[in-house]
Design an enzyme around this catalytic site. Structure first.
Site, PDB file in Angstrom:
ATOM      1  N   ASN A  19      -1.151 -84.468 -51.383  1.00 47.13           N
ATOM      2  CA  ASN A  19       0.065 -83.991 -50.945  1.00 47.13           C
ATOM      3  C   ASN A  19       0.357 -82.452 -51.650  1.00 47.13           C
ATOM      4  O   ASN A  19      -0.286 -82.103 -52.461  1.00 47.13           O
ATOM      5  CB  ASN A  19       1.144 -84.831 -51.314  1.00 47.13           C
ATOM      6  CG  ASN A  19       1.464 -85.276 -52.694  1.00 47.13           C
ATOM      7  OD1 ASN A  19       1.873 -84.415 -53.560  1.00 47.13           O
ATOM      8  ND2 ASN A  19       1.159 -86.536 -53.014  1.00 47.13           N
ATOM      9  N   ARG A  20       1.460 -81.822 -51.426  1.00 49.46           N
ATOM     10  CA  ARG A  20       1.556 -80.471 -51.698  1.00 49.46           C
ATOM     11  C   ARG A  20       2.576 -80.424 -53.065  1.00 49.46           C
ATOM     12  O   ARG A  20       2.695 -79.395 -53.413  1.00 49.46           O
ATOM     13  CB  ARG A  20       2.462 -79.690 -50.762  1.00 49.46           C
ATOM     14  CG  ARG A  20       1.728 -79.644 -49.401  1.00 49.46           C
ATOM     15  CD  ARG A  20       2.411 -78.647 -48.397  1.00 49.46           C
ATOM     16  NE  ARG A  20       2.070 -78.641 -47.039  1.00 49.46           N
ATOM     17  CZ  ARG A  20       1.052 -78.088 -46.733  1.00 49.46           C
ATOM     18  NH1 ARG A  20       0.317 -77.244 -47.515  1.00 49.46           N
ATOM     19  NH2 ARG A  20       0.681 -78.096 -45.536  1.00 49.46           N
TER      20      ARG A  20
END
Ligand code: CTP
Ligand code: CA
Length: 219
Positions: free
Chosen positions: A34-35
């Site tokens: 994920n970011r």
């Protein structure tokens, strides 16, 4: 080991911080991620250490330097992170900033090859590290979670606080460009209600939260 004698309002306290994303392998060369940049969690670890705490930072895969005075344990998957958190207890407080992957994949032992049809990924839910810690016999006195939300930020945060058994939830409005950015807009949900903090640099969020933690542990 501490490089300088601990002084400050958190001297003698051990605080556990999780930060960054986790990576869940699909096969030996691929993963789900994920970011999360890890910056907010690393800033919090550094701010707690600056107030004199002994800080154990359990970090997912990030490209960040370890803050001064912080002991860092690098992990990859959510399960690794859960094991590292359990292994770092006891602690006076825990701040779970990591963007833990909600699901993992039953990883293939060899690189998955292209075939006639794309492979299906069978997802399994990961352990909830925060909820597990909040209900552990060795629960830290103060358990703080983060909640990344894109809508109904305050309502989701208040519900999450109760559902997970955390004392505080720092609700993070991620509808803008918070991931990887320098600033953050947060709301602090406690048993007494929700405080709205103005948009400020992540370092300032970290300093304020660290001071709040010092106040809570001091009383
Ligand atoms: N968290 C955790 N272990 C997980 C998932 C989340 O410890 N497997 C922690 C995060 O570190 C954060 C808090 O729980 O402190 C909230 O994470 P969030 O992703 O916002 O909540 P979820 O319960 O996973 O709900 P959803 O992603 O559906 O909003
Ligand atoms: Ca989640």
């Amino acid at each position: 080991a501490a490089l300088f004698p601990a002084a400050g309002p958190l001297a003698g306290r051990h605080i556990l911080v999780t930060a960054g994303p986790t990576h869940e392998p699909i096969d030996p060369v691929r993963y789900i991620a994920n970011r999360s940049s890890g910056r907010q969690g690393f800033a919090i670890a550094g701010a707690l250490a600056a107030l004199g705490a002994r800080v154990t930072l359990v970090a997912g895969p990030v490209a960040l330097a370890t803050p001064a005075g912080v002991e860092r344990i690098d992990v990859v998957t959510a399960q690794d992170m859960a094991d590292a958190v359990a292994g770092a207890l006891p602690a006076d407080a825990a701040v779970m900033v990591a963007a833990v992957a909600d699901w993992r994949v039953a990883a293939a032992p060899h690189k998955v090859k292209k075939g006639a049809a794309p492979p299906a990924l069978a997802l399994t839910e990961n352990v909830d590290i925060l909820a597990t810690l909040a209900h552990d016999a060795r629960r830290p006195r103060l358990v703080v979670g983060f909640a990344a939300e894109t809508e109904d930020v305050v309502a989701h945060a208040a519900a999450k606080r109760v559902r997970k058994g955390a004392d505080w939830i720092v609700a993070n409005d991620v509808s803008g460009d918070v991931f990887g950015g320098d600033a953050n807009t947060v709301h602090l949900a406690t048993a007494n209600g929700v405080e709205h903090w103005e948009r400020m640099p992540k370092d300032e969020v970290a300093r304020r939260l660290a001071q709040r933690i010092a106040d809570a542990l001091g009383s």
